[in-house]
Design a protein around this motif. Structure first.
Motif, short mmCIF file in Angstrom:
data_model
loop_
_atom_site.label_atom_id
_atom_site.label_comp_id
_atom_site.label_asym_id
_atom_site.label_seq_id
_atom_site.Cartn_x
_atom_site.Cartn_y
_atom_site.Cartn_z
N ASP A 53 0.81 -1.21 0.00
CA ASP A 53 0.00 0.00 0.00
C ASP A 53 0.85 1.28 0.00
N ALA A 54 1.83 1.34 0.89
CA ALA A 54 2.65 2.55 0.98
C ALA A 54 3.42 2.80 -0.31
N ALA A 55 3.97 1.73 -0.89
CA ALA A 55 4.72 1.87 -2.14
C ALA A 55 3.82 2.36 -3.27
N ALA A 56 2.60 1.82 -3.34
CA ALA A 56 1.66 2.24 -4.38
C ALA A 56 1.28 3.71 -4.22
N SER A 68 -2.43 17.88 -9.54
CA SER A 68 -3.03 16.75 -8.82
C SER A 68 -2.23 16.32 -7.60
N ALA A 69 -0.96 16.71 -7.51
CA ALA A 69 -0.09 16.23 -6.43
C ALA A 69 -0.64 16.46 -5.03
N PRO A 70 -1.09 17.69 -4.68
CA PRO A 70 -1.60 17.87 -3.31
C PRO A 70 -2.85 17.05 -3.02
N HIS A 71 -3.69 16.85 -4.03
CA HIS A 71 -4.89 16.04 -3.85
C HIS A 71 -4.52 14.56 -3.67
N TYR A 72 -3.60 14.08 -4.49
CA TYR A 72 -3.19 12.68 -4.38
C TYR A 72 -2.45 12.42 -3.07
N ARG A 73 -1.69 13.41 -2.60
CA ARG A 73 -1.01 13.24 -1.32
C ARG A 73 -2.03 13.13 -0.19
N ALA A 74 -3.08 13.95 -0.23
CA ALA A 74 -4.12 13.88 0.80
C ALA A 74 -4.84 12.54 0.75
N VAL A 75 -5.10 12.04 -0.47
CA VAL A 75 -5.74 10.74 -0.64
C VAL A 75 -4.83 9.63 -0.11
N ALA A 76 -3.56 9.69 -0.48
CA ALA A 76 -2.60 8.65 -0.04
C ALA A 76 -2.50 8.62 1.48
N ASP A 77 -2.35 9.79 2.10
CA ASP A 77 -2.23 9.84 3.56
C ASP A 77 -3.51 9.31 4.22
N GLY A 78 -4.66 9.68 3.68
CA GLY A 78 -5.91 9.23 4.27
C GLY A 78 -6.10 7.73 4.14
N TRP A 79 -5.76 7.17 2.97
CA TRP A 79 -5.91 5.73 2.77
C TRP A 79 -5.02 4.95 3.71
N LEU A 80 -3.77 5.36 3.84
CA LEU A 80 -2.85 4.63 4.72
C LEU A 80 -3.27 4.78 6.18
N ARG A 81 -3.81 5.94 6.54
CA ARG A 81 -4.30 6.14 7.90
C ARG A 81 -5.49 5.24 8.17
N TYR A 82 -6.38 5.11 7.18
CA TYR A 82 -7.54 4.23 7.34
C TYR A 82 -7.10 2.78 7.51
N LEU A 83 -6.17 2.36 6.67
CA LEU A 83 -5.73 0.96 6.74
C LEU A 83 -5.11 0.63 8.09
N GLY A 84 -4.19 1.48 8.55
CA GLY A 84 -3.50 1.17 9.80
C GLY A 84 -2.92 -0.23 9.74
N ARG A 85 -3.37 -1.09 10.62
CA ARG A 85 -2.91 -2.48 10.62
C ARG A 85 -3.88 -3.40 9.89
N ARG A 86 -4.91 -2.84 9.33
CA ARG A 86 -5.86 -3.67 8.58
C ARG A 86 -5.19 -4.24 7.34
N ARG A 164 -9.84 10.96 2.19
CA ARG A 164 -8.94 11.99 2.73
C ARG A 164 -8.99 12.06 4.24
N ARG A 165 -10.18 11.85 4.79
CA ARG A 165 -10.35 11.95 6.24
C ARG A 165 -10.31 10.59 6.94
N ALA A 166 -10.04 9.52 6.17
CA ALA A 166 -9.96 8.16 6.71
C ALA A 166 -11.20 7.83 7.53
N LYS A 167 -12.35 8.27 7.04
CA LYS A 167 -13.61 8.09 7.79
C LYS A 167 -14.51 7.12 7.05
N ALA A 168 -14.82 6.00 7.68
CA ALA A 168 -15.66 4.97 7.08
C ALA A 168 -17.10 5.11 7.59
N TYR A 169 -18.03 4.89 6.68
CA TYR A 169 -19.45 4.93 7.02
C TYR A 169 -20.08 3.58 6.70
#
Length: 198
Positions: A53-56, A68-86, A164-169
């Motif tokens: 995940d981190a490499a991707a 697109s870089a700042p948007h993709y960075r926010a998406v990347a950070d949010g996705w990795l934060r959501y995953l955590g140890r999942r 971006r906010r790593a918030k699941a519904y």
């Protein structure tokens, strides 16, 4: 579905503008229409399938344009934060359509995820800078739930992720009947805005 969800979370002139823009695209389709977040969704799926995940996410951001870089960075950070140890496994999902009167909404989750506990989810990723409202998330969740047999034939639950906010519904024990009435009223409002003003 993303347009219908966005419309339901907007109000006033903004809502009308969103629907009119969609109508212009419908009336004058461009073969090479660009989905700003398609690369991000593909990178998320590829990284999860390979358990890298981190490499991707690093590759996604490294190959981004200045816009697109700042948007993709926010998406990347949010996705990795959501995953955590999942470490959920990726599942293929189907596509479906939901109809209400003359309105037809395409339901196309990006992929499915299976948790370690064996729970399957059809997943809709929300990428936009503006936070996803709870009501809009519930609208998307309910539409997916209504067509779950088409999305995950062996069963599962819908999941909407504000990346971006790593918030699941997910849907809790809500009054489905009340939610369904509201969704139908949103469909009627969308159709009203869709028709040209006389």
């Amino acid at each position: 579905m993303p347009t219908f969800v966005s419309c339901s979370s907007s109000a006033g002139a903004k809502r009308a503008t969103l629907v009119r823009r969609q109508r212009r695209m419908y009336d004058n389709p461009e073969p090479s229409g660009f989905d700003f977040y398609r690369r991000a969704a593909a990178a998320i799926r590829t990284g999860r399938e390979a358990d890298m995940d981190a490499a991707a996410m690093d590759i996604l951001v490294a190959n981004a344009t200045p816009r697109s870089a700042p948007h993709y960075r926010a998406v990347a950070d949010g996705w990795l934060r959501y995953l955590g140890r999942r470490k959920p496994a990726v599942l293929n999902v189907g596509r479906a359509r939901w109809r209400c009167g003359a309105l037809e909404v395409g339901i196309t989750p990006q992929f499915g995820l299976r948790t370690k506990a064996g729970q399957d989810h059809a997943v809709h990723l929300y990428f936009k800078e503006e936070p996803l409202t709870r009501d809009a998330a519930h609208l998307a969740l309910r539409l997916m739930e209504l067509r779950m047999k088409d999305l995950l034939p062996h069963g599962g639950d819908p999941l909407v992720l504000d990346v971006r906010r790593a918030k699941a519904y997910t849907l809790g024990r809500r009054d489905r009947d009340r939610l369904d009435h509201w969704i139908r009223s949103e469909a009627a409002a969308f159709l009203t805005l869709w028709e040209p003003v006389a």
